[in-house]
Design a protein around this motif. Structure first.
Motif, short mmCIF file in Angstrom:
data_model
loop_
_atom_site.label_atom_id
_atom_site.label_comp_id
_atom_site.label_asym_id
_atom_site.label_seq_id
_atom_site.Cartn_x
_atom_site.Cartn_y
_atom_site.Cartn_z
N ILE A 1 15.15 29.28 57.82
CA ILE A 1 15.49 30.62 58.28
C ILE A 1 16.20 30.49 59.62
O ILE A 1 15.62 29.97 60.59
CB ILE A 1 14.20 31.49 58.44
CG1 ILE A 1 13.47 31.57 57.10
CG2 ILE A 1 14.56 32.88 58.95
CD1 ILE A 1 12.05 32.07 57.19
N LYS A 2 17.43 30.97 59.66
CA LYS A 2 18.24 30.92 60.90
C LYS A 2 18.13 29.56 61.59
O LYS A 2 17.79 29.46 62.77
CB LYS A 2 17.84 32.04 61.86
CG LYS A 2 18.22 33.41 61.30
CD LYS A 2 17.69 34.55 62.12
CE LYS A 2 17.86 35.85 61.34
NZ LYS A 2 16.85 36.85 61.63
N ARG B 1 16.44 42.35 49.20
CA ARG B 1 15.99 41.40 50.22
C ARG B 1 14.66 40.78 49.84
O ARG B 1 13.78 41.46 49.28
CB ARG B 1 15.86 42.09 51.58
CG ARG B 1 17.21 42.38 52.22
CD ARG B 1 17.03 43.17 53.47
NE ARG B 1 16.29 44.39 53.18
CZ ARG B 1 16.22 45.44 53.99
NH1 ARG B 1 16.82 45.40 55.15
NH2 ARG B 1 15.54 46.51 53.65
N CYS C 1 8.29 39.72 56.50
CA CYS C 1 9.68 39.69 56.99
C CYS C 1 10.60 39.85 55.79
O CYS C 1 10.28 39.41 54.69
CB CYS C 1 9.98 38.37 57.67
SG CYS C 1 8.79 37.96 58.95
N TYR D 1 14.50 39.29 54.19
CA TYR D 1 15.71 38.50 54.40
C TYR D 1 16.75 38.78 53.33
O TYR D 1 16.45 38.83 52.14
CB TYR D 1 15.38 37.00 54.36
CG TYR D 1 14.41 36.59 55.45
CD1 TYR D 1 14.85 36.45 56.76
CD2 TYR D 1 13.07 36.38 55.16
CE1 TYR D 1 13.96 36.10 57.77
CE2 TYR D 1 12.18 36.03 56.16
CZ TYR D 1 12.63 35.89 57.46
OH TYR D 1 11.75 35.54 58.45
N GLU E 1 20.51 34.83 54.75
CA GLU E 1 19.67 34.58 55.93
C GLU E 1 18.57 33.56 55.70
O GLU E 1 17.90 33.16 56.64
CB GLU E 1 19.02 35.91 56.37
CG GLU E 1 20.04 36.95 56.79
CD GLU E 1 19.42 38.32 57.00
OE1 GLU E 1 19.97 39.07 57.80
OE2 GLU E 1 18.42 38.65 56.34
N ILE E 2 18.36 33.17 54.47
CA ILE E 2 17.21 32.30 54.18
C ILE E 2 17.57 31.35 53.04
O ILE E 2 18.32 31.72 52.13
CB ILE E 2 15.97 33.16 53.81
CG1 ILE E 2 14.74 32.29 53.55
CG2 ILE E 2 16.22 34.08 52.64
CD1 ILE E 2 13.44 33.08 53.51
#
Ligand code: BTN
Length: 256
Positions: A217-218, A234, A244, A246, A250-251
């Motif tokens: 993640i990021k 998401r 969370c 995403y 993003e993941i």
């Protein structure tokens, strides 16, 4: 390969079979941009794609004549474009229906729409949408399934095919016919608002659902547990008790 039709279906009733093309998604898109009408359910299939496309601008590599590489035209104008993920769900479970019948329930959907067997990718879906104003005019559903290919380039990791799993060689046309039938069934259900049923089926076949796994993640690795997918598509992940969400850029899953 000859041009063909499957009776009793609108998905796959009109099949345009090409020996070689850059990408069946591009072919369909170019056709539509020239305002050349094609019936809904038209399938463009290719024996060889020399510039096959995957998600994230990746290339889709497939040995000529061994696998299924095709694109299907749908006109989901009955859905609001902000409901795009519902089509994604319907197509994913339709493909999973067919492949799980062939190789068993170890065949899963890896969010958002890869088809996995164990920890290896068996197929992928690339949906490209064409909107006109607020209307969802066309969805180009590009589907690649590894069927009879048994050797893959070193650079492609975590990959498999139906033949590698079962040691059986498959008739590509027969599997294409089953996929068209299954997508048609799920698409009709979508038109009849079976959203909740589709969502439950999607979640019940989701790869690594409810288990603790590593994700990237990021830029950094974290452990989390998939708890669901929201309306926008998401991924919901429980990270240390906090949910969370995403988007798919993003993941990334950490695969073994
Ligand atoms: C992915 O998992 O990255 C999506 C792969 C989609 C590949 C198919 S093959 C037929 C169609 N034409 C393309 O260029 N791509 C899709």
């Amino acid at each position: 390969m000859q041009n063909n039709t499957f009776s009793g279906l609108f998905v796959g009733k009109n099949v345009i079979a090409l020996q070689q093309v850059d990408s069946t998604n591009n072919y369909l898109k170019n056709h539509l941009s020239k305002s050349e009408p094609l019936p809904e359910g038209t399938v463009i299939m290719a024996e060889e794609q020399f510039a096959g496309r995957g998600q994230f601008s990746n290339r889709w590599l497939s040995q000529p004549g061994k696998n299924l590489t095709f694109s299907l035209l749908l006109c989901p104008s009955f859905l609001n474009p902000d409901k795009q993920f519902l089509l994604n769900i319907a197509v994913s479970i339709a493909i999973n229906d067919v492949l799980a019948r062939i190789i068993g329930c170890n065949c899963k959907i890896k969010w958002p729409n890869d088809i996995f067997f164990g920890d290896n990718k068996l197929g992928g879906i690339l949906i490209e949408n064409i909107l006109r104003g607020k209307e969802w005019k066309y969805a180009i559903i590009g589907i690649g399934i590894n069927v009879n290919q048994t050797e893959f380039p070193e650079s492609i990791k975590n990959v498999t095919s139906l033949k590698l799993i079962s040691s059986v060689s498959y008739d590509l046309s027969a599997i294409l016919r089953e996929l068209c039938q299954s997508i048609q069934e799920r698409y009709i259900q979508l038109r009849e608002n079976h959203f909740e049923q589709h969502y439950q089926e999607y979640i019940s076949r989701l790869y690594r659902f409810g288990e603790q796994h590593r994700f990237k993640i990021k830029g950094s690795e974290k452990t989390g547990r998939i708890t669901g997918v929201d309306e926008e598509g998401r991924l919901n992940l429980d990270v240390n008790g906090e949910i969370c969400r995403y988007g798919f850029k993003e993941i990334a899953y950490v695969l073994s």
